[in-house]
Motif scaffolding. Sequence first.
Motif, PDB file in Angstrom:
ATOM      1  N   GLN A  69      73.666  14.015  50.513  1.00 53.21           N
ATOM      2  CA  GLN A  69      73.493  12.917  51.478  1.00 53.21           C
ATOM      3  C   GLN A  69      73.842  13.379  52.894  1.00 53.21           C
ATOM      4  O   GLN A  69      73.192  12.987  53.866  1.00 53.21           O
ATOM      5  CB  GLN A  69      74.372  11.734  51.083  1.00 53.21           C
ATOM      6  CG  GLN A  69      74.295  10.542  52.033  1.00 53.21           C
ATOM      7  CD  GLN A  69      72.929   9.894  52.055  1.00 53.21           C
ATOM      8  OE1 GLN A  69      72.446   9.412  51.037  1.00 53.21           O
ATOM      9  NE2 GLN A  69      72.281   9.884  53.225  1.00 53.21           N
ATOM     10  N   SER A  70      74.858  14.228  53.012  1.00 52.24           N
ATOM     11  CA  SER A  70      75.259  14.694  54.341  1.00 52.24           C
ATOM     12  C   SER A  70      74.153  15.521  54.992  1.00 52.24           C
ATOM     13  O   SER A  70      73.992  15.492  56.224  1.00 52.24           O
ATOM     14  CB  SER A  70      76.557  15.506  54.260  1.00 52.24           C
ATOM     15  OG  SER A  70      76.342  16.802  53.713  1.00 52.24           O
ATOM     16  N   ILE A  71      73.377  16.256  54.199  1.00 46.90           N
ATOM     17  CA  ILE A  71      72.250  17.019  54.736  1.00 46.90           C
ATOM     18  C   ILE A  71      71.135  16.065  55.167  1.00 46.90           C
ATOM     19  O   ILE A  71      70.520  16.239  56.229  1.00 46.90           O
ATOM     20  CB  ILE A  71      71.750  18.042  53.702  1.00 46.90           C
ATOM     21  CG1 ILE A  71      72.849  19.069  53.398  1.00 46.90           C
ATOM     22  CG2 ILE A  71      70.499  18.749  54.213  1.00 46.90           C
ATOM     23  CD1 ILE A  71      72.513  20.033  52.270  1.00 46.90           C
ATOM     24  N   ILE A  72      70.876  15.046  54.345  1.00 50.43           N
ATOM     25  CA  ILE A  72      69.885  14.031  54.729  1.00 50.43           C
ATOM     26  C   ILE A  72      70.294  13.352  56.032  1.00 50.43           C
ATOM     27  O   ILE A  72      69.470  13.117  56.921  1.00 50.43           O
ATOM     28  CB  ILE A  72      69.708  12.996  53.600  1.00 50.43           C
ATOM     29  CG1 ILE A  72      69.057  13.647  52.373  1.00 50.43           C
ATOM     30  CG2 ILE A  72      68.871  11.810  54.081  1.00 50.43           C
ATOM     31  CD1 ILE A  72      68.929  12.720  51.176  1.00 50.43           C
ATOM     32  N   ASP A  73      71.585  13.057  56.165  1.00 44.57           N
ATOM     33  CA  ASP A  73      72.076  12.416  57.394  1.00 44.57           C
ATOM     34  C   ASP A  73      71.809  13.302  58.617  1.00 44.57           C
ATOM     35  O   ASP A  73      71.458  12.796  59.693  1.00 44.57           O
ATOM     36  CB  ASP A  73      73.576  12.128  57.274  1.00 44.57           C
ATOM     37  CG  ASP A  73      73.891  11.032  56.269  1.00 44.57           C
ATOM     38  OD1 ASP A  73      72.981  10.259  55.930  1.00 44.57           O
ATOM     39  OD2 ASP A  73      75.056  10.966  55.822  1.00 44.57           O
ATOM     40  N   GLU A  74      71.973  14.620  58.449  1.00 40.93           N
ATOM     41  CA  GLU A  74      71.700  15.536  59.558  1.00 40.93           C
ATOM     42  C   GLU A  74      70.213  15.525  59.907  1.00 40.93           C
ATOM     43  O   GLU A  74      69.846  15.531  61.093  1.00 40.93           O
ATOM     44  CB  GLU A  74      72.142  16.951  59.189  1.00 40.93           C
ATOM     45  CG  GLU A  74      71.953  17.984  60.297  1.00 40.93           C
ATOM     46  CD  GLU A  74      72.833  17.700  61.509  1.00 40.93           C
ATOM     47  OE1 GLU A  74      72.382  17.998  62.643  1.00 40.93           O
ATOM     48  OE2 GLU A  74      73.958  17.185  61.339  1.00 40.93           O
ATOM     49  N   VAL A  75      69.357  15.515  58.885  1.00 44.52           N
ATOM     50  CA  VAL A  75      67.910  15.438  59.133  1.00 44.52           C
ATOM     51  C   VAL A  75      67.583  14.176  59.936  1.00 44.52           C
ATOM     52  O   VAL A  75      66.799  14.206  60.896  1.00 44.52           O
ATOM     53  CB  VAL A  75      67.125  15.466  57.806  1.00 44.52           C
ATOM     54  CG1 VAL A  75      65.637  15.223  58.054  1.00 44.52           C
ATOM     55  CG2 VAL A  75      67.321  16.798  57.078  1.00 44.52           C
ATOM     56  N   LEU A  76      68.221  13.060  59.568  1.00 40.70           N
ATOM     57  CA  LEU A  76      67.935  11.780  60.220  1.00 40.70           C
ATOM     58  C   LEU A  76      68.435  11.716  61.659  1.00 40.70           C
ATOM     59  O   LEU A  76      68.021  10.836  62.423  1.00 40.70           O
ATOM     60  CB  LEU A  76      68.537  10.633  59.409  1.00 40.70           C
ATOM     61  CG  LEU A  76      67.717  10.188  58.193  1.00 40.70           C
ATOM     62  CD1 LEU A  76      68.513   9.242  57.315  1.00 40.70           C
ATOM     63  CD2 LEU A  76      66.416   9.532  58.636  1.00 40.70           C
ATOM     64  N   LYS A  77      69.326  12.629  62.050  1.00 46.88           N
ATOM     65  CA  LYS A  77      69.757  12.682  63.450  1.00 46.88           C
ATOM     66  C   LYS A  77      68.623  13.161  64.361  1.00 46.88           C
ATOM     67  O   LYS A  77      68.613  12.865  65.550  1.00 46.88           O
ATOM     68  CB  LYS A  77      70.955  13.629  63.602  1.00 46.88           C
ATOM     69  CG  LYS A  77      72.257  13.124  63.010  1.00 46.88           C
ATOM     70  CD  LYS A  77      73.352  14.155  63.218  1.00 46.88           C
ATOM     71  CE  LYS A  77      74.656  13.733  62.565  1.00 46.88           C
ATOM     72  NZ  LYS A  77      75.704  14.777  62.724  1.00 46.88           N
ATOM     73  N   HIS A  78      67.680  13.912  63.775  1.00 48.93           N
ATOM     74  CA  HIS A  78      66.669  14.584  64.583  1.00 48.93           C
ATOM     75  C   HIS A  78      65.232  14.179  64.233  1.00 48.93           C
ATOM     76  O   HIS A  78      64.314  14.461  64.993  1.00 48.93           O
ATOM     77  CB  HIS A  78      66.807  16.093  64.437  1.00 48.93           C
ATOM     78  CG  HIS A  78      68.206  16.582  64.613  1.00 48.93           C
ATOM     79  ND1 HIS A  78      68.841  16.592  65.837  1.00 48.93           N
ATOM     80  CD2 HIS A  78      69.115  17.042  63.711  1.00 48.93           C
ATOM     81  CE1 HIS A  78      70.070  17.058  65.692  1.00 48.93           C
ATOM     82  NE2 HIS A  78      70.260  17.341  64.412  1.00 48.93           N
ATOM     83  N   PHE A  79      65.044  13.536  63.069  1.00 45.78           N
ATOM     84  CA  PHE A  79      63.714  13.150  62.607  1.00 45.78           C
ATOM     85  C   PHE A  79      63.762  11.715  62.107  1.00 45.78           C
ATOM     86  O   PHE A  79      64.815  11.193  61.749  1.00 45.78           O
ATOM     87  CB  PHE A  79      63.246  14.064  61.467  1.00 45.78           C
ATOM     88  CG  PHE A  79      63.122  15.518  61.834  1.00 45.78           C
ATOM     89  CD1 PHE A  79      61.927  16.034  62.314  1.00 45.78           C
ATOM     90  CD2 PHE A  79      64.211  16.373  61.700  1.00 45.78           C
ATOM     91  CE1 PHE A  79      61.813  17.368  62.653  1.00 45.78           C
ATOM     92  CE2 PHE A  79      64.110  17.713  62.037  1.00 45.78           C
ATOM     93  CZ  PHE A  79      62.913  18.220  62.516  1.00 45.78           C
ATOM     94  N   SER A  80      62.601  11.092  62.064  1.00 43.31           N
ATOM     95  CA  SER A  80      62.487   9.772  61.438  1.00 43.31           C
ATOM     96  C   SER A  80      61.761   9.928  60.107  1.00 43.31           C
ATOM     97  O   SER A  80      61.068  10.915  59.883  1.00 43.31           O
ATOM     98  CB  SER A  80      61.724   8.812  62.350  1.00 43.31           C
ATOM     99  OG  SER A  80      60.431   9.323  62.636  1.00 43.31           O
ATOM    100  N   PHE A  81      61.947   8.967  59.239  1.00 42.91           N
ATOM    101  CA  PHE A  81      61.304   8.988  57.931  1.00 42.91           C
ATOM    102  C   PHE A  81      60.133   8.014  57.901  1.00 42.91           C
ATOM    103  O   PHE A  81      60.283   6.841  58.276  1.00 42.91           O
ATOM    104  CB  PHE A  81      62.298   8.603  56.825  1.00 42.91           C
ATOM    105  CG  PHE A  81      63.288   9.678  56.474  1.00 42.91           C
ATOM    106  CD1 PHE A  81      63.207  10.948  57.020  1.00 42.91           C
ATOM    107  CD2 PHE A  81      64.320   9.416  55.575  1.00 42.91           C
ATOM    108  CE1 PHE A  81      64.117  11.942  56.689  1.00 42.91           C
ATOM    109  CE2 PHE A  81      65.231  10.395  55.229  1.00 42.91           C
ATOM    110  CZ  PHE A  81      65.145  11.665  55.792  1.00 42.91           C
ATOM    111  N   ASP A  82      58.981   8.505  57.473  1.00 40.95           N
ATOM    112  CA  ASP A  82      57.848   7.634  57.203  1.00 40.95           C
ATOM    113  C   ASP A  82      58.258   6.581  56.172  1.00 40.95           C
ATOM    114  O   ASP A  82      59.094   6.854  55.297  1.00 40.95           O
ATOM    115  CB  ASP A  82      56.681   8.482  56.673  1.00 40.95           C
ATOM    116  CG  ASP A  82      55.436   7.663  56.415  1.00 40.95           C
ATOM    117  OD1 ASP A  82      54.652   7.491  57.356  1.00 40.95           O
ATOM    118  OD2 ASP A  82      55.254   7.216  55.260  1.00 40.95           O
TER     119      ASP A  82
END
Length: 374
Positions: A69-82
Amino acid sequence: MIYLHIPFCKQKCSYCNFHFSTSLQYKEEMISAIKKEISLRKNELETQDLKSLYFGGGTPSILKADELQSIIDEVLKHFSFDSNIEITLEANPDDLDKNFLKELSKTPFNRLSIGTQSFFNEDLKLMNRAHNAGEAESSIKRAQDFGFENISIDLIYGSPTSSFEIWKQNLDKTIELQVPHISSYALTVEPKTILNAWISQGKIAAPKEAEQHEEFFYMTDFLKDHGFDHYEISNFGKPGFHSRHNSAYWKYREYLGIGPSAHSYNGRNERSWNIANNKLYINSLNKNILPRETELLSEKDQFNEMLMIGLRTTWGVDLSALNEKFSAELLEYFQNQIKSKLDDGLLMIENNHLIIPEKHWFLADGIAADLFMV
């Protein structure tokens, strides 16, 4: 789309030549380095709206749910999810216990790719898998109980410990378990693997290609009879359950590969890959240095790759895209190369797409290679 390579496994499978470590010594440092790479490369994709996020490896399920989840959270800091994003976790059956699945069900993961390989212990022992036949079956049932409907499993055929009857039972079990997607591969002997050493030493017999052919064609007919689409040589999915992530690879779209040994492609003419060494990867990112090499693809490289990838799929190679992308000289060469194969029935044109008839798919890599410009 983004691919994340988690380079850890409990043990080394006999057939595997992927990059991973069986030591978790640098797990926390690796997670931090992966997050750093995500941050440093946040502007490389043309679109920041992700349609696919894929955790591969290695064995990503070796991490705890909160670490994932912490890696997903990092992705969400810089990208949005369709809104319809596919978020896949590769997992081994022995990792999918009730506690892990309970925690995983609270995360955004909505697809599991389970490394089942076989429902028979003799096969699993030969492959040096960490799970047994009972876990192969129970892990799928548990995942379904926790609400994971979009499940893919890997199956390997053509093992020296297997037989045509065992292969039929593996496929029967898959249908019984109502798995909607299957990735299935012939057992191959790669250099520098345990399997290669065992065969060289005469400890086990080499896989027999004729038996693998028979099992492949039985599988294609069997799965189609049970409602699966055979949309890539090794991949079968019920309608609505095709892998969006892998389909994007096969359609030559851009992707970002994060983690040691991960590859990236910019959708045009550039590929890059990270160093396949955990400690050097971590050390580089601690210094804000991207540990990667880059290759500019020539027109010939791009042409050859489009053929190799596209001809493995049911949709084939879009001839309109080919005509728009490449020079007249290369296209003339291409037309000359395909003539004999069209006449022999090894290739066909359908809806302006060049495809290999399914009955010849086992020969696809060789057919594509014959068309390459060298």
